[in-house]
Design an enzyme around this catalytic site. Structure first.
Site, PDB file in Angstrom:
ATOM      1  N   ASP A  16      20.274   7.059  52.372  1.00  0.00           N
ATOM      2  CA  ASP A  16      20.158   5.736  51.720  1.00  0.00           C
ATOM      3  C   ASP A  16      20.578   4.535  52.939  1.00  0.00           C
ATOM      4  OD1 ASP A  16      20.143   2.795  49.317  1.00  0.00           O
ATOM      5  OD2 ASP A  16      22.385   3.655  50.023  1.00  0.00           O
ATOM      6  N   SER A  17      20.498   3.380  52.444  1.00  0.00           N
ATOM      7  CA  SER A  17      20.297   1.910  53.439  1.00  0.00           C
ATOM      8  C   SER A  17      22.202   2.450  53.864  1.00  0.00           C
ATOM      9  CB  SER A  17      20.283   0.669  53.639  1.00  0.00           C
ATOM     10  OG  SER A  17      21.126   0.259  52.351  1.00  0.00           O
ATOM     11  N   TYR A  48      18.855  -2.273  54.043  1.00  0.00           N
ATOM     12  CA  TYR A  48      17.463  -2.385  54.075  1.00  0.00           C
ATOM     13  C   TYR A  48      15.859  -3.457  52.804  1.00  0.00           C
ATOM     14  CZ  TYR A  48      17.202   2.355  56.045  1.00  0.00           C
ATOM     15  OH  TYR A  48      17.740   3.789  56.369  1.00  0.00           O
ATOM     16  N   GLY A  49      17.026  -3.675  51.702  1.00  0.00           N
ATOM     17  CA  GLY A  49      16.099  -4.727  51.293  1.00  0.00           C
ATOM     18  C   GLY A  49      15.601  -6.341  51.475  1.00  0.00           C
ATOM     19  N   CYS A  79      17.453   5.796  47.448  1.00  0.00           N
ATOM     20  CA  CYS A  79      17.732   4.072  47.888  1.00  0.00           C
ATOM     21  C   CYS A  79      16.301   3.647  47.191  1.00  0.00           C
ATOM     22  CB  CYS A  79      17.316   4.129  49.589  1.00  0.00           C
ATOM     23  SG  CYS A  79      17.395   1.927  50.169  1.00  0.00           S
ATOM     24  N   ASN A  80      16.395   2.619  46.654  1.00  0.00           N
ATOM     25  CA  ASN A  80      14.610   1.801  46.102  1.00  0.00           C
ATOM     26  C   ASN A  80      13.941   1.393  47.189  1.00  0.00           C
ATOM     27  OD1 ASN A  80      15.611   1.991  43.015  1.00  0.00           O
ATOM     28  ND2 ASN A  80      16.869   1.930  43.282  1.00  0.00           N
ATOM     29  N   GLU A 160      29.116  -4.006  48.854  1.00  0.00           N
ATOM     30  CA  GLU A 160      29.874  -3.468  49.949  1.00  0.00           C
ATOM     31  C   GLU A 160      30.414  -4.164  50.553  1.00  0.00           C
ATOM     32  OE1 GLU A 160      28.476  -0.807  52.437  1.00  0.00           O
ATOM     33  OE2 GLU A 160      26.274  -0.705  50.866  1.00  0.00           O
ATOM     34  N   CYS A 192      18.211  -0.696  42.694  1.00  0.00           N
ATOM     35  CA  CYS A 192      19.610  -0.607  42.928  1.00  0.00           C
ATOM     36  C   CYS A 192      20.511   0.474  43.595  1.00  0.00           C
ATOM     37  CB  CYS A 192      20.427  -2.142  43.711  1.00  0.00           C
ATOM     38  SG  CYS A 192      20.922  -1.462  45.609  1.00  0.00           S
ATOM     39  N   THR A 193      20.921   1.722  44.521  1.00  0.00           N
ATOM     40  CA  THR A 193      21.383   2.020  43.329  1.00  0.00           C
ATOM     41  C   THR A 193      22.885   1.807  43.765  1.00  0.00           C
ATOM     42  OG1 THR A 193      21.176   2.922  46.046  1.00  0.00           O
ATOM     43  CG2 THR A 193      20.318   4.498  45.127  1.00  0.00           C
ATOM     44  N   HIS A 194      22.677   0.347  44.329  1.00  0.00           N
ATOM     45  CA  HIS A 194      24.640  -0.210  44.766  1.00  0.00           C
ATOM     46  C   HIS A 194      24.883  -0.793  43.159  1.00  0.00           C
ATOM     47  CE1 HIS A 194      24.014  -0.690  48.888  1.00  0.00           C
ATOM     48  NE2 HIS A 194      25.319  -1.161  48.671  1.00  0.00           N
TER      49      HIS A 194
HETATM   50  N1  DGL Z   1      21.093   1.164  48.062  1.00  0.00           N
HETATM   51  C1  DGL Z   1      19.103   0.570  48.323  1.00  0.00           C
HETATM   52  C2  DGL Z   1      18.366   0.222  47.513  1.00  0.00           C
HETATM   53  O1  DGL Z   1      18.773   1.397  46.136  1.00  0.00           O
HETATM   54  C3  DGL Z   1      19.691  -1.595  48.072  1.00  0.00           C
HETATM   55  C4  DGL Z   1      20.345  -1.648  49.431  1.00  0.00           C
HETATM   56  C5  DGL Z   1      19.819  -2.672  50.226  1.00  0.00           C
HETATM   57  O2  DGL Z   1      19.314  -3.388  50.938  1.00  0.00           O
HETATM   58  O3  DGL Z   1      20.245  -1.419  52.000  1.00  0.00           O
HETATM   59  O4  DGL Z   1      17.768  -0.538  47.527  1.00  0.00           O
END
Ligand code: DGL
Length: 273
Positions: A16-17, A48-49, A79-80, A160, A192-194
């Site tokens: 993931d990011s 990453y978003g 990570c999506n 986060e 989003c996995t968060h």
């Molecule tokens: N966990 C990332 C996702 O699933 C999002 C966090 C990010 O922007 O890095 O998209």
């Protein structure tokens, strides 16, 4: 790949990011307890978003080099944003060395089975929502699902920072979910996995009228199913999970406890020297 018993004992690589993918890793550890997990959080490049597709692809390839060096049988893009930007490329890059999976397909499959001819919402990062990857995959199912999406870029950094059950997070969540672009939905994909960490607040907002779809368990089921199908599920308890991050800070290590629900030791592994 070599012999099957050897393959069965190889680890599952997850990335993931940052530490958001630990929500998925936790579900996998719970459902597939005999598997060894190797987790990589690209904390140096978080989030990453907001990054370009080309940048995310470059990070993903570097991470795969490490996971392949660790002999992973499966690489799960937890990570999506990275699943949207880099899944096809990573699959091609990895070839037959490992099976590459993403966190979007299992959710699309679930929605296709349960929400035909209904209206479904999606929230995620800008990368995920603007890529239209969910819409394309859902449209490909051709079962009359109307998808309404909204980019919610404040949510991942907010989580986060540990802001997920206070008045600030409540008002951010409420503002996003009240957006007219999500009106009339019957289910909401947490893209989003968060976001599993704010699932309760989202459920409270909808008061049971909208099903809130948390991908972690769906993804864990899907990984288990793929391992069985390929006959590469572990047949005996393997080693403890191993966690790498591309940038180490003590605060990340402290936050991993919230995401993984137990203490985790992070090893620093820079992607570029
Ligand atoms: N966990 C990332 C996702 O699933 C999002 C966090 C990010 O922007 O890095 O998209």
């Amino acid at each position: 790949m070599g012999k099957n018993v050897e393959n069965q004992r190889r680890p599952i690589g997850i990335f993931d990011s940052g530490i958001g993918g630990l929500t998925v890793a936790k579900a996998i550890k719970k459902q597939l307890s005999e598997e060894q997990l190797i987790y990589f959080g690209d904390t140096a490049h978080l989030p990453y978003g907001d990054k370009s597709t080309a940048a995310i692809q470059a990070y993903a390839v570097k991470i795969c080099d490490l996971l392949l060096k660790q002999n992973c049988k499966v690489i799960l893009i937890a990570c999506n944003s990275a699943s949207a930007a880099a899944y096809e490329l990573v699959r091609e890059y990895v070839g037959s060395k490992a099976h590459v999976l993403n966190v979007i397909d299992p959710v699309v499959q679930y929605v296709g089975q349960h929400y035909q001819r209904r209206t479904v919402g999606l929230i995620g990062t800008k990368q995920t929502v603007h890529s239209n990857v969910y819409k394309k995959k859902i449209d490909d199912l051709d079962c009359g699902i109307h998808l309404k999406s909204l980019a919610t870029p404040l949510l991942a950094p907010m989580i986060e920072e540990g802001f997920f059950s206070n008045t600030i997070s409540e008002s951010v969540i409420q503002t996003y979910l009240s957006d007219p672009s999500l009106a009339g939905i019957e289910a909401l994909i947490l893209g989003c996995t968060h976001y599993p960490l704010i699932k309760e607040q989202i459920q409270a907002f909808y008061q049971g009228k909208v099903e809130v779809l948390d991908a972690s368990d769906l993804v864990a089921n899907y990984v288990g199913h793929v391992l069985q199908q390929l006959n590469i599920a572990s047949d005996a308890l393997q080693g403890e999970p191993h966690f790498y991050v591309s940038d180490y800070t003590a605060s990340f290590e402290a936050s991993t406890k919230i995401f993984f629900q137990q203490k985790v030791t992070l090893e620093h592994y820079p992607l570029w020297e």
